[in-house]
Design an enzyme around this catalytic site. Structure first.
Site, PDB file in Angstrom:
ATOM      1  N   TRP A 171       0.799  -1.213   0.000  1.00  0.00           N
ATOM      2  CA  TRP A 171       0.000   0.000   0.000  1.00  0.00           C
ATOM      3  C   TRP A 171       0.839   1.273   0.000  1.00  0.00           C
ATOM      4  O   TRP A 171       0.314   2.380  -0.138  1.00  0.00           O
ATOM      5  CB  TRP A 171      -0.906   0.031   1.231  1.00  0.00           C
ATOM      6  CG  TRP A 171      -0.195  -0.238   2.534  1.00  0.00           C
ATOM      7  CD1 TRP A 171      -0.119  -1.414   3.182  1.00  0.00           C
ATOM      8  CD2 TRP A 171       0.564   0.698   3.304  1.00  0.00           C
ATOM      9  NE1 TRP A 171       0.627  -1.278   4.334  1.00  0.00           N
ATOM     10  CE2 TRP A 171       1.059   0.012   4.436  1.00  0.00           C
ATOM     11  CE3 TRP A 171       0.860   2.056   3.155  1.00  0.00           C
ATOM     12  CZ2 TRP A 171       1.845   0.631   5.404  1.00  0.00           C
ATOM     13  CZ3 TRP A 171       1.642   2.676   4.112  1.00  0.00           C
ATOM     14  CH2 TRP A 171       2.129   1.966   5.228  1.00  0.00           C
ATOM     15  N   CYS A 172       2.143   1.138   0.162  1.00  0.00           N
ATOM     16  CA  CYS A 172       3.024   2.292   0.324  1.00  0.00           C
ATOM     17  C   CYS A 172       3.327   2.954  -1.012  1.00  0.00           C
ATOM     18  O   CYS A 172       3.775   2.300  -1.969  1.00  0.00           O
ATOM     19  CB  CYS A 172       4.317   1.859   1.026  1.00  0.00           C
ATOM     20  SG  CYS A 172       5.586   3.136   1.059  1.00  0.00           S
ATOM     21  N   TYR A 173       3.110   4.261  -1.094  1.00  0.00           N
ATOM     22  CA  TYR A 173       3.380   5.020  -2.320  1.00  0.00           C
ATOM     23  C   TYR A 173       4.851   4.937  -2.691  1.00  0.00           C
ATOM     24  O   TYR A 173       5.197   4.698  -3.858  1.00  0.00           O
ATOM     25  CB  TYR A 173       2.964   6.475  -2.114  1.00  0.00           C
ATOM     26  CG  TYR A 173       3.432   7.412  -3.208  1.00  0.00           C
ATOM     27  CD1 TYR A 173       2.766   7.457  -4.437  1.00  0.00           C
ATOM     28  CD2 TYR A 173       4.540   8.235  -3.019  1.00  0.00           C
ATOM     29  CE1 TYR A 173       3.201   8.309  -5.446  1.00  0.00           C
ATOM     30  CE2 TYR A 173       4.978   9.083  -4.012  1.00  0.00           C
ATOM     31  CZ  TYR A 173       4.312   9.126  -5.229  1.00  0.00           C
ATOM     32  OH  TYR A 173       4.735   9.972  -6.220  1.00  0.00           O
TER      33      TYR A 173
END
Length: 478
Positions: A171-173
């Site tokens: 989920w980390c950009y």
């Protein structure tokens, strides 16, 4: 003439003498004299003690500080679950001042679960500057990037001289910006694990392998770790020795870094080289951090904030724990050695609240949910001690005392440890009052003369009473 002048002078004698043959000693008089002497000694001792004691007067006045418009805050705080890699100290105030990631006057030390330092001062790479990335086009890693888990991690770390691991979260950009199929393909073609065997790229999904990521003290995503064969040492505390990569994340820079890593190692020969560059620094050896140092703030309401901060990492706030132990927190300068001597003399009157939080632990037991910020509300009051001994007043001690109220609160942002301070516009002025020696001598004379006179009156009453009783017993009339 000489005899006449002498007789006139004698007539002025206030203390005329009674011939010794005309005086009479008594047991009652002797007893009363002893009691009077003891009373004189006791009261003299009390008066001397009062003369030597420190007398003060306390007043509240408008703060007229002479130490400028800035205030020094000293702190030593241990965070058992915050990595030194991302620990940052920020300062803000109501005037709009906002200083982020102060490093010049702040030191960080990795600590174990007993809050003991595990080594020298921790120097992390810059996590605040903008890191260069490739243009994000939504591509994903190919099969050449090995997926590691708790079962095969040690196998790969022992098999290859260089193991580069990307600890990420889907989920980390920033994790998605780091993904590059062209990088994986380029490294695989240039350094094939089967034919070259010097380096291999791998990844760990921290949402699936939480225990493995905690074992390597991963708190921000992505975290790139470089493991060298034989250097991942573990002592009794489970510490790990490897490197963190803090450089740019574009393909060209990463390829150049990989080439630098493998250059000293012949193909299919596990020769080690411990050279490092500024973009690679030792990874934190433990998951805890002790933050100490000082900051200078304006004398207006403001905040001292300690949190995890990075300009190119993401954090899972639900897993962050900002529990901490305050070893020291004080306002103002430390006492000078001479002032310490005076402080010991005046300590009954001051110094009771200048370190109110020292030694206290604030632990988040996670019974209030995730994203917990621990806040401390400090009300600071200046105390000044002034002496009037000598020709003019002079300040002996200036210190800042404070009251503290703490609470745990859920936050929508990254959890922090916040110390909100507010300085009072008033100050406490303690004035040391001098004592007159002439007043002391006057009181001593009053004690001696008063007891002597009272004892004489009592002796006269007692003597006459005894004589009266004897006359009655003998049946004499008068």
């Amino acid at each position: 003439m000489p005899g006449l002048s002498s007789s006139r002078l004698k007539s002025m004698d206030f203390y005329r003498k009674i011939p010794r043959d005309l005086t009479e000693a008594s047991l009652s008089g002797a007893g009363l004299s002893i009691v009077a002497a003891l009373a004189m000694v006791f009261l003299f001792g009390m008066e001397l003690s009062n003369y030597l004691a420190v007398n003060t007067s306390t007043s509240v006045i408008v703060d007229n500080s002479s130490d400028g418009e800035f205030l020094r805050i000293e702190f030593n705080i241990s965070f058992p679950a915050l990595s030194c890699e991302f620990a940052a100290v920020d300062v803000s105030d109501v005037l709009g001042t906002n200083r982020l990631n102060i490093t010049k006057t702040v030191r960080k030390f990795s600590i174990d679960h007993d809050l003991r330092p595990t080594g020298a001062e921790f120097h992390s790479g810059s996590t605040m500057h903008l890191i260069k990335h490739d243009e994000y086009v939504g591509e994903h890693e190919g099969e050449s990037s090995v997926t590691l888990n708790a079962r095969n991690f040690d196998v790969f770390s022992k098999q290859f001289p260089i193991l580069v691991v990307n600890f990420y979260a889907p989920w980390c950009y920033w994790s998605n910006r780091l993904v590059s199929g062209s990088l994986i393909a380029l490294i695989f073609n240039r350094y094939d694990p089967e034919t070259d065997g010097r380096i291999i790229l791998a990844k760990v999904d921290c949402t699936e392998e939480g225990e493995l990521c905690r074992r390597h003290h991963i708190q921000g995503y992505p975290s790139i770790r470089i493991f060298r064969k034989g250097s991942d040492l573990r002592d009794e505390h489970g510490h790990h020795e490897h490197e963190s990569y803090y450089g740019d994340r574009d393909t060209d820079t990463l390829v150049q870094t990989m080439e630098t890593l493998v250059a000293p190692i012949p193909a299919l020969h596990h020769k080690l080289d411990n050279s490092t560059q500024s973009i690679k620094r030792p990874a934190p050896s433990t998951g805890g951090c002790r933050v100490e140092g000082y900051v200078r703030v304006k004398k207006v309401p403001g905040n001292l904030i300690i949190s995890a901060r990075s300009g190119s990492h993401s954090f899972d706030t639900s897993l962050m724990n900002m529990s901490h132990v305050v070893s020291h927190l004080s306002f103002g300068l430390k006492f000078a050695p001479k002032a310490l001597v005076d402080a010991k003399r005046l300590m009954p009157y001051i110094g009771r609240s200048h370190d109110r939080l020292n030694g206290r632990a604030f632990v988040n037991q996670r019974d209030v949910g995730a994203n917990v910020t621990i806040e401390h509300y400090l009300q600071v009051v200046k105390t000044e001690v002034v002496s009037r001994r000598g020709s003019r007043d002079h300040t002996i001690i200036e210190e800042y005392e404070y009251t503290a109220h703490s609470s745990l609160a859920e936050s929508v942002d990254i959890p922090v440890a916040k110390f909100h301070f507010e300085l009072s516009p008033m100050q406490v002025l303690i004035t040391e009052l001098p004592k007159s020696f002439s007043h002391f001598i006057t009181n001593v004379c009053a004690i001696i003369g008063g007891i002597f006179t009272v004892a004489g009156i009592l002796d006269s009453l007692l003597h006459n009473t005894i004589r009266l009783v004897k006359k009655v017993e003998l049946g004499k009339n008068f």
